[in-house]
Design a protein around this motif. Structure first.
Motif, PDB file in Angstrom:
ATOM      1  N   LYS A 218     -27.048   7.995  -8.149  1.00 11.99           N
ATOM      2  CA  LYS A 218     -27.993   7.950  -9.269  1.00 11.99           C
ATOM      3  C   LYS A 218     -29.288   7.279  -8.841  1.00 11.99           C
ATOM      4  O   LYS A 218     -30.386   7.742  -9.162  1.00 11.99           O
ATOM      5  CB  LYS A 218     -27.377   7.206 -10.453  1.00 11.99           C
ATOM      6  CG  LYS A 218     -28.300   7.124 -11.661  1.00 11.99           C
ATOM      7  CD  LYS A 218     -27.659   6.345 -12.801  1.00 11.99           C
ATOM      8  CE  LYS A 218     -28.620   6.217 -13.975  1.00 11.99           C
ATOM      9  NZ  LYS A 218     -28.030   5.425 -15.091  1.00 11.99           N
ATOM     10  N   LEU A 219     -29.177   6.187  -8.092  1.00 16.68           N
ATOM     11  CA  LEU A 219     -30.362   5.486  -7.600  1.00 16.68           C
ATOM     12  C   LEU A 219     -31.149   6.355  -6.645  1.00 16.68           C
ATOM     13  O   LEU A 219     -32.380   6.461  -6.744  1.00 16.68           O
ATOM     14  CB  LEU A 219     -29.946   4.182  -6.907  1.00 16.68           C
ATOM     15  CG  LEU A 219     -31.063   3.395  -6.205  1.00 16.68           C
ATOM     16  CD1 LEU A 219     -32.097   2.917  -7.217  1.00 16.68           C
ATOM     17  CD2 LEU A 219     -30.476   2.216  -5.436  1.00 16.68           C
ATOM     18  N   VAL A 220     -30.453   7.013  -5.704  1.00 16.49           N
ATOM     19  CA  VAL A 220     -31.127   7.841  -4.707  1.00 16.49           C
ATOM     20  C   VAL A 220     -31.873   8.993  -5.363  1.00 16.49           C
ATOM     21  O   VAL A 220     -33.054   9.236  -5.075  1.00 16.49           O
ATOM     22  CB  VAL A 220     -30.112   8.372  -3.672  1.00 16.49           C
ATOM     23  CG1 VAL A 220     -30.759   9.426  -2.770  1.00 16.49           C
ATOM     24  CG2 VAL A 220     -29.578   7.214  -2.822  1.00 16.49           C
ATOM     25  N   PHE A 221     -31.205   9.713  -6.265  1.00 19.23           N
ATOM     26  CA  PHE A 221     -31.877  10.835  -6.925  1.00 19.23           C
ATOM     27  C   PHE A 221     -32.971  10.352  -7.871  1.00 19.23           C
ATOM     28  O   PHE A 221     -33.974  11.044  -8.077  1.00 19.23           O
ATOM     29  CB  PHE A 221     -30.854  11.711  -7.653  1.00 19.23           C
ATOM     30  CG  PHE A 221     -30.142  12.668  -6.750  1.00 19.23           C
ATOM     31  CD1 PHE A 221     -30.652  13.935  -6.531  1.00 19.23           C
ATOM     32  CD2 PHE A 221     -28.984  12.286  -6.076  1.00 19.23           C
ATOM     33  CE1 PHE A 221     -30.011  14.826  -5.676  1.00 19.23           C
ATOM     34  CE2 PHE A 221     -28.337  13.161  -5.219  1.00 19.23           C
ATOM     35  CZ  PHE A 221     -28.851  14.433  -5.014  1.00 19.23           C
ATOM     36  N   THR A 286     -36.771  -5.258  -2.905  1.00 17.49           N
ATOM     37  CA  THR A 286     -37.674  -4.110  -2.937  1.00 17.49           C
ATOM     38  C   THR A 286     -37.860  -3.589  -4.353  1.00 17.49           C
ATOM     39  O   THR A 286     -38.939  -3.107  -4.709  1.00 17.49           O
ATOM     40  CB  THR A 286     -37.124  -2.984  -2.037  1.00 17.49           C
ATOM     41  OG1 THR A 286     -36.859  -3.514  -0.733  1.00 17.49           O
ATOM     42  CG2 THR A 286     -38.125  -1.857  -1.900  1.00 17.49           C
ATOM     43  N   ASP A 287     -36.817  -3.679  -5.168  1.00 20.59           N
ATOM     44  CA  ASP A 287     -36.916  -3.203  -6.546  1.00 20.59           C
ATOM     45  C   ASP A 287     -37.958  -3.992  -7.338  1.00 20.59           C
ATOM     46  O   ASP A 287     -38.660  -3.439  -8.197  1.00 20.59           O
ATOM     47  CB  ASP A 287     -35.551  -3.270  -7.231  1.00 20.59           C
ATOM     48  CG  ASP A 287     -34.956  -4.680  -7.212  1.00 20.59           C
ATOM     49  OD1 ASP A 287     -34.853  -5.244  -6.108  1.00 20.59           O
ATOM     50  OD2 ASP A 287     -34.611  -5.196  -8.284  1.00 20.59           O
ATOM     51  N   ASN A 396     -32.763   2.648 -13.045  1.00 20.91           N
ATOM     52  CA  ASN A 396     -32.020   3.029 -11.844  1.00 20.91           C
ATOM     53  C   ASN A 396     -31.778   1.866 -10.889  1.00 20.91           C
ATOM     54  O   ASN A 396     -30.860   1.922 -10.064  1.00 20.91           O
ATOM     55  CB  ASN A 396     -32.758   4.146 -11.101  1.00 20.91           C
ATOM     56  CG  ASN A 396     -32.620   5.489 -11.794  1.00 20.91           C
ATOM     57  OD1 ASN A 396     -31.670   5.737 -12.508  1.00 20.91           O
ATOM     58  ND2 ASN A 396     -33.594   6.362 -11.591  1.00 20.91           N
ATOM     59  N   THR A 397     -32.609   0.833 -10.953  1.00 18.07           N
ATOM     60  CA  THR A 397     -32.443  -0.308 -10.035  1.00 18.07           C
ATOM     61  C   THR A 397     -31.661  -1.449 -10.675  1.00 18.07           C
ATOM     62  O   THR A 397     -31.584  -2.538 -10.115  1.00 18.07           O
ATOM     63  CB  THR A 397     -33.822  -0.835  -9.566  1.00 18.07           C
ATOM     64  OG1 THR A 397     -34.615  -1.183 -10.717  1.00 18.07           O
ATOM     65  CG2 THR A 397     -34.544   0.209  -8.745  1.00 18.07           C
ATOM     66  N   ASN A 403     -26.393  -6.869  -8.253  1.00 17.87           N
ATOM     67  CA  ASN A 403     -25.835  -7.264  -6.969  1.00 17.87           C
ATOM     68  C   ASN A 403     -26.533  -8.514  -6.415  1.00 17.87           C
ATOM     69  O   ASN A 403     -25.887  -9.379  -5.814  1.00 17.87           O
ATOM     70  CB  ASN A 403     -25.961  -6.125  -5.957  1.00 17.87           C
ATOM     71  CG  ASN A 403     -25.058  -4.954  -6.286  1.00 17.87           C
ATOM     72  OD1 ASN A 403     -24.077  -5.110  -7.030  1.00 17.87           O
ATOM     73  ND2 ASN A 403     -25.364  -3.785  -5.760  1.00 17.87           N
ATOM     74  N   ARG A 404     -27.853  -8.592  -6.634  1.00 19.57           N
ATOM     75  CA  ARG A 404     -28.599  -9.738  -6.147  1.00 19.57           C
ATOM     76  C   ARG A 404     -28.216 -11.005  -6.917  1.00 19.57           C
ATOM     77  O   ARG A 404     -28.152 -12.085  -6.365  1.00 19.57           O
ATOM     78  CB  ARG A 404     -30.100  -9.471  -6.264  1.00 19.57           C
ATOM     79  CG  ARG A 404     -30.959 -10.534  -5.607  1.00 19.57           C
ATOM     80  CD  ARG A 404     -32.403 -10.125  -5.476  1.00 19.57           C
ATOM     81  NE  ARG A 404     -32.957  -9.728  -6.738  1.00 19.57           N
ATOM     82  CZ  ARG A 404     -33.423  -8.494  -7.009  1.00 19.57           C
ATOM     83  NH1 ARG A 404     -33.378  -7.577  -6.076  1.00 19.57           N
ATOM     84  NH2 ARG A 404     -33.920  -8.195  -8.189  1.00 19.57           N
TER      85      ARG A 404
END
Length: 405
Positions: A218-221, A286-287, A396-397, A403-404
């Protein structure tokens, strides 16, 4: 299966060579843009409408084919290696540009522009090769540095093309560009190194298999869509930028000069800011960098619609360059950090397809909006595009932020 090069610093050498390669590729693609329509005009006796139509075909042809061909080359890159695709793209581009200088009619030129799209993929494979070699903790910095090669080449290309066309001719400029791209071919062939173990054709993953290998598809697309919207937003104002400058300057004799400055300023800002923002993204996320970039772009695009002098526009365009430096490199870094090595070629080629679609859609959107409303309406509609992109990326992020935490 591809694997990271055994030597811990080999990616740094490749980054240097590929920076130069993407710089030259950027020059090659942008160098002919200032006079492409003028070159078309030398190939026949056309009416105003015919000239506009054929020039539009010639401009869009490369991007349309790039969007279609990139997935095929990406799949082949994952099977045979990214270096081979870099050599293929640079050699093909060099030959096509030589031939463009020899055309005798507009259809030959359009055909070669289509063929140029077939030989696309140098920049996406350069990104993919570096992404598979650089440590994940440094991918933002490395890809941020690499993107400045293409940006600076694209920035200098129109200036160089205009000078060469003035000193020589349109045809000679195509030949010179061909020689530049031929130098990229030899540098890539002899100086770029890739530790790659070929994958048997029977072991290649299908498209569905590639998607299953992604830990967060989902994130990649979502990043693919983000790339397309970023490119559409950046290019939506391209058709009207010089006209907007002329309007602001009340048909001043210096309109052409200042139009060049306005067009170039974002590239200069991106060139300076991208490596620093990429390094910052590796440290803070990066997000976060990409979301900050979207907010900055929204804040900047809206006042662009209401500027009253050229210096206000130049200042705002500089800020857009900083926003761009935080967006596209961040997309590349997010893709690199969320893509397994063995499918990196296909993922980056898919991203290039969406980028090409944005390159086609952007000018079309700008032309329609400016004809229905006015020049200011283009900047407002572009800000709306960025808002939609911000919402998409923020959603999406969400996993990256969790996770962070």
């Amino acid at each position: 299966m591809a694997r990271i090069n055994d030597h811990p610093n080999s990616w740094r050498k490749n980054l240097t060579v590929l920076w130069f390669g993407t710089f030259m590729a950027g020059i090659g693609f942008s160098e002919v843009m200032p006079f492409l329509s003028l070159y078309v005009d030398t190939l026949g006796n056309f009416s105003h409408d015919q000239l506009s139509l054929y020039s539009g075909f010639a401009f869009a042809a490369t991007y349309l084919v790039t969007a279609l061909a990139s997935p095929f080359w990406g799949k082949l890159a994952d099977r045979t290696g990214r270096k081979l695709m870099l050599v293929r793209a640079s050699a093909g581009m060099a030959i096509v540009f030589f031939l463009m200088g020899l055309v005798t009619n507009v259809w030959e030129l359009i055909g070669l522009r289509l063929l140029q799209g077939v030989f696309s993929g140098y920049i996406s494979n350069a990104n993919a090769l570096i992404a598979t070699q650089v440590p994940k903790s440094k991918s933002g910095q490395a890809l941020g540095t690499l993107v400045t090669g293409n940006v600076s080449g694209t920035l200098l290309g129109p200036l160089l093309g205009g000078i060469l066309a003035s000193l020589f001719s349109y045809r000679v400029t195509f030949f010179i560009t061909g020689f530049l791209l031929l130098s990229v071919f030899f540098l890539t062939l002899f100086l770029v190194h890739e530790d790659f173990k070929p994958v048997a054709k029977t072991m290649m993953l299908s498209t569905r298999g590639v998607i299953k290998r992604l830990t967060n598809s989902k994130l990649v697309f979502g990043m693919f869509i983000t790339t397309m919207i970023i490119q559409a937003a950046n290019n939506s104002i391209a058709p009207i930028l010089a006209l907007y400058v002329r309007q602001i300057m009340h048909n001043s004799a210096t309109t052409t000069f200042y139009s060049g400055i306005v067009a170039a300023v974002p590239g200069i800002a991106t060139l300076v800011a991208a490596p620093m923002l990429g390094k910052l993204g590796d440290r803070i996320g990066t997000d976060r960098i990409i979301i900050i970039g979207f907010f900055l772009a929204i804040v900047v695009y809206i006042p662009m619609a209401f500027v009253t002098n050229i210096w206000q526009l130049i200042a705002l365009r500089f800020l857009i360059g900083i926003a761009n430096a935080s967006m596209l490199p961040a997309v590349q870094a997010i893709l690199a950090k969320n893509t397994p090595f063995e499918v990196t070629g296909r993922v980056f080629s898919w991203n290039q397809s969406f980028q090409a679609m944005g390159n086609v859609a952007g000018p079309m959107i700008g032309s329609v909006i400016s004809s229905e409303f006015d020049y200011a309406g283009v900047f407002i509609s572009t800000a709306v595009l960025v808002v939609l992109n911000l919402i998409l990326v923020y959603n999406n992020t969400r996993v990256m932020r969790k996770n962070r935490a």
